[in-house]
Scaffold this active site. Structure first.
Site, mmCIF file in Angstrom:
data_model
loop_
_atom_site.group_PDB
_atom_site.id
_atom_site.type_symbol
_atom_site.label_atom_id
_atom_site.label_comp_id
_atom_site.label_asym_id
_atom_site.label_seq_id
_atom_site.Cartn_x
_atom_site.Cartn_y
_atom_site.Cartn_z
ATOM 1 N N GLU A 52 0.937 -0.970 -0.420
ATOM 2 C CA GLU A 52 -0.235 0.058 -0.385
ATOM 3 C C GLU A 52 0.577 1.571 0.504
ATOM 4 O OE1 GLU A 52 -3.035 0.521 3.139
ATOM 5 O OE2 GLU A 52 -3.830 1.792 2.652
ATOM 6 N N ASP A 53 2.036 1.431 0.952
ATOM 7 C CA ASP A 53 2.360 2.290 1.103
ATOM 8 C C ASP A 53 4.084 2.568 0.853
ATOM 9 O OD1 ASP A 53 0.570 3.581 2.531
ATOM 10 O OD2 ASP A 53 1.352 2.718 4.606
#
Ligand code: MN
Length: 724
Positions: free
Chosen positions: A76-77
């Site tokens: 996600e990051d």
């Protein structure tokens, strides 16, 4: 900040043979890709995944879970992809990290929060590996522990979401300590004033009751020692949120919450729990209705304990829980406790019935001593018959498994269903019979002039969609019947010199419709179109004195007229019903099917045909099988059936001189008449004859057939349909 060595040491404590290199590699990779990222606290981002992994290690999970915990935010990051994780750490870890990422992407708007129950189910359904949920819970726990770095608005919204969604999931999985901590931290942030009040009261009570708690524990300890039972006795204050919740839900003052302190007695064996309960009930009078046996009947999440409330040494209520060490471990750690289970640990069979996946878990545990493999096998299937999907507004809709965009459209609104032409799932076009899956975002494309089609009935699964589609199709059919009926009436009335439309307009037909028990004239006309009333019947109702037409009506039943001619008798018919009663309807045109020629005594079925009244078939006639069941109508033989009906038979024989003459004579002798005969003779002398004969009943037909079977060289006699 948690260091990687803290995690590795913790793992070694419960699993000395753990493959730590997987965790170490996950650490190095995570440090690389998160490099330069910061948390709100100002710490390096890596501190978060490490803290999450540490919580998982404290829960004694397998190394894959812990590695996945360290990697849980990288998809996600950071620039990392699922393929990267899979290449470096294998399929399982990649699958888990992807699952956690999917859950993070669920946009939890306020609207969604109000649908907490659905969302909880959705999360559990989306995580096909229990470890995804465990990591998500650990992630949330660490975020709650560091919530002070957010602004108050964020704090409140995250805390509420935790109370609504994540604490109940922890409870569902039986991870009690996690549920309690999530609740109390959320309580602190979302209702700070209430929290402070309870906190003050609890601290005060703790001071006041310290001596009391000691007294109860000592008395219990003393008594059990006398009986020679070893026990671990604890006296604990209820957590803040539980007290608050109890005060709120039961409308109590703080000092009315009698079970502020719960005493817990941990024993070696199950039997001792019951034994010790007996001893306590001997000491202090039990409040009988307050007794609960969760050992005999465990809670769905596997929780087991005996709960009893007694009147204590000072006449106050005392709540006591009794359980074994194993039960205590499950009560605290829930599903996570199963990891550290030694062989022979068991959960009551009954639990399994209501909680199939848990039974699965225990069954797997019995066969496998390898904890990694064990957790891997755990798949969540809590709600096997439901799926959860999002509307474009972020609302969650629950649908049965197998539901399609059409079901979804009808669930939103009948009009959306009726006009649905296409659907997008996660922004991609899908066919209308596409099977939706949990987590899908579904939007429906509608077109104003679009209508349902009958083939939708082949794939929709919800009752609502099915009945709405049927409704639309029926309404269409009625419309067609009205226009057909109108046309038929116009024609006939015109022939008779009347203007049907003008009569309808003038209201002349209103009373007629009423006499047929129809609410409106359109219903009456629809029934003409549908074939239940002939235009002529209607005409006679409207213009009763037209004698000439009565004659014609008698000839209406063409088949019987032909029959009469064929069998040479010009009988006067009693009724036009031909010996048939149509249930619930008088005065209706009845016709015998030409395909199966029913005889009095045969089991029969009626079918309404367009413009032709009711056609009577033999039950099971091949033609009736293809007819729509809504056209079916109950009919039976009345007493006034006619003298004769046609029947078709086939005779197979070996040819000889005078064969046909013998057959004809036999038929005549039996009192039947030949209406039609047809004979085929093959070059090898095999004869196939088809006869249509007129008989009065099935008994007579059988008699004829039996006589025919006795005719010389006849091999086989059979009643047949025209189509055979
Ligand atoms: Mn995270």
């Amino acid at each position: 900040m948690v260091r990687i060595n803290d995690i590795l040491d913790t793992i070694l404590e419960y699993n000395s043979e753990a493959e730590l290199h997987i965790v170490e590699r996950a650490y190095i990779y995570s440090a690389q890709v998160h490099d330069g990222q910061m948390r709100l606290s100002g710490e390096p981002y890596l501190s978060h995944p490490l803290a999450v992994a540490f919580i998982l290690a404290k829960m004694k999970l397998d190394v894959e879970s812990i590695a996945a915990g360290i990697l849980h935010d990288v998809i996600e990051d950071t620039h990392a992809t699922k393929a990267d994780i899979e290449r470096l750490f294998g399929h399982n870890i990649a699958h888990i990290v992807e699952g956690v990422t999917k859950l993070s992407k669920l946009t939890l708007s306020d609207k969604v929060a109000r649908q907490a129950e659905s969302l909880r189910k959705m999360i559990l359904a989306m995580a096909d590996d229990i470890r995804v949920v465990l990591i998500k819970l650990a992630d949330r726990l660490h975020n709650m522990r560091t919530l002070n770095y957010h602004n108050p608005e964020r704090q409140i919204s995250i805390a509420r979401e935790t109370l609504d969604i994540y604490a109940p999931i922890a409870a569902r999985l039986g991870i009690f300590w996690l549920k309690q901590e999530l609740e109390d931290v959320s309580f602190f942030y979302s209702m700070p004033e209430e929290y402070k009040k309870i906190d003050t009261l609890v601290n005060k009570a703790r001071d006041e009751k310290e001596a009391y708690v000691k007294e109860v524990m000592e008395k219990l300890q003393e008594k059990l020692s006398l009986e020679g039972i070893e026990a671990d006795i604890k006296g604990r204050f209820k957590q803040h949120y539980s007290i608050y919740h109890k005060m709120l839900s039961q409308n109590l003052e703080f000092n009315q919450v009698y079970d502020l302190i719960a005493f817990r007695i941990i024993l070696e064996k199950k039997a001792q729990c019951y034994e010790v309960m007996g001893i306590i009930h001997d000491m202090w009078k039990p409040i009988h209705y307050k007794f609960k046996d969760y050992i005999g009947v465990p809670k769905q999440n596997g929780y087991q304990s005996l709960h009893t409330t007694v009147i204590g040494p000072h006449g106050e209520r005392v709540e006591i829980q009794l359980r074994t060490k194993d039960m205590d471990e499950i009560a605290e750690s829930g599903i996570a406790a199963h990891w550290s289970y030694k062989e022979g640990a068991r959960i009551d069979e009954k639990t399994g019935k209501t909680f199939a996946w848990l039974r699965n878990l225990v069954d797997n545990q019995k066969e496998s001593t390898d904890p990694d493999e064990f957790l891997e096998n755990v798949r969540i299937d809590l709600y096997p018959d439901e799926i959860y999907v999002f509307t474009p507004d972020g609302e969650i809709k629950t649908l049965p498994k197998g539901a399609t965009p059409v079901d979804f459209a009808y669930m939103i609104h009948t009009k959306i269903g009726d006009q649905c032409v296409g659907a997008k799932v996660n922004d991609k076009m899908v066919p209308l019979n596409y099977k939706l899956e949990t987590g899908n975002s579904v939007s429906i494309i509608t077109a104003k002039d679009h209508h349902p089609t009958p083939d939708w009935l082949n794939f929709v699964v919800t009752v609502k969609a099915r009945s709405k589609i049927r409704h639309w199709i029926n309404a269409q059919e009625k419309e067609r019947s009205i226009s057909l009926g109108r046309e038929m009436c116009e024609k006939l009335f015109r022939k008779k010199g009347y203007n049907f439309n003008a009569m309808v307009k003038s209201g002349e037909l209103d009373s007629i419709a009423d006499s047929f028990s129809f609410k409106v004239v359109d219903d009456l006309i629809a029934h003409v179109g549908f074939g239940q009333i002939t235009p002529l019947q209607l005409f006679h109702k409207v213009v009763p004195d037209d004698e000439k037409d009565r004659e014609q009506e008698k000839k209406g039943d063409k088949l019987s007229a032909i029959l009469d001619k064929l069998i040479g008798k010009n009988r006067k018919r009693k009724k036009n019903s031909g010996g048939i009663v149509v249930k619930g309807i008088d005065d209706i045109l009845v016709k015998f099917s030409k395909c199966c020629n029913p005889l009095p005594g045969d089991e029969i079925t009626g079918f309404i045909t367009q413009g032709q009244g009711v056609t009577v078939h033999r039950k099971g006639c091949i033609n009736t099988l293809q007819m729509a069941s809504e056209r079916k109508i109950d009919v039976e033989w009345s007493d006034d059936y006619k003298d004769s009906y046609p029947a078709r038979i086939r005779i197979r024989a070996t040819d000889r001189t005078g064969f046909l003459a013998d057959v004809a004579m036999t038929i005549n002798k039996s009192g039947a008449n030949i209406i039609n005969a047809q004979t085929e003779t093959s070059e090898f002398g095999a004869v196939k004859s088809y006869f249509t004969i007129s008989v009065s009943s099935i008994e007579q037909l059988e008699k004829v057939m039996n006589e025919l079977r006795r005719v010389k060289h006849v091999n086989d006699v059979k009643r047949i349909d025209t189509t055979e």
